[in-house]
Design a protein around this motif. Sequence first.
Motif, PDB file in Angstrom:
ATOM      1  N   THR A  38     -32.634  21.258  47.576  1.00 16.00           N
ATOM      2  CA  THR A  38     -31.516  20.930  48.413  1.00 16.00           C
ATOM      3  C   THR A  38     -30.212  21.569  47.903  1.00 16.00           C
ATOM      4  O   THR A  38     -29.135  20.977  48.017  1.00 16.00           O
ATOM      5  N   GLU A  41     -26.834  21.499  49.955  1.00  9.56           N
ATOM      6  CA  GLU A  41     -26.315  20.199  50.381  1.00  9.56           C
ATOM      7  C   GLU A  41     -25.375  19.593  49.337  1.00  9.56           C
ATOM      8  O   GLU A  41     -25.604  19.705  48.140  1.00  9.56           O
ATOM      9  N   LYS A  63     -26.243  17.385  54.973  1.00  9.77           N
ATOM     10  CA  LYS A  63     -27.673  17.709  54.982  1.00  9.77           C
ATOM     11  C   LYS A  63     -27.965  18.965  55.819  1.00  9.77           C
ATOM     12  O   LYS A  63     -27.371  19.180  56.865  1.00  9.77           O
ATOM     13  N   GLY A  86     -26.297  23.663  58.844  1.00 10.05           N
ATOM     14  CA  GLY A  86     -26.064  22.249  58.547  1.00 10.05           C
ATOM     15  C   GLY A  86     -24.651  21.892  58.950  1.00 10.05           C
ATOM     16  O   GLY A  86     -23.864  22.756  59.334  1.00 10.05           O
TER      17      GLY A  86
END
Length: 112
Positions: A38, A41, A63, A86
């Motif tokens: 991730t 993010e 996210k 995102g």
Amino acid sequence: MEWIDLESVIKCDHDGRVTNQASQHWVTIGRVPVLVATDPEGRDIVACPNYGPTIKPCAKTLKVTVGYSERLKIDGHEIVLSHLDGLTDGTPPGFVHYKVRDPQQTFVRSDL
């Protein structure tokens, strides 16, 4: 779709730049670490020009909606691909996106 690495340019819709960070360093392209889920993010966004008395500039990425490989993984984490998209925490809420503007490398690609 290109693989995204630490030097790739990711920006919000207003042109603020996402501060990339890589959580892994053993898979690289030209000695630059590849980003994995991730990594994009929760990152800082700098120099977002969207501000005013009732306007919040983009400061953080939220996210990822799309952009992780479904099949290619590094240590169990999906590789980030150039179709990354995102939302940010900027105004109006739920409408401002961040995307890859320049992958900075065109050597490694994937259709996955």
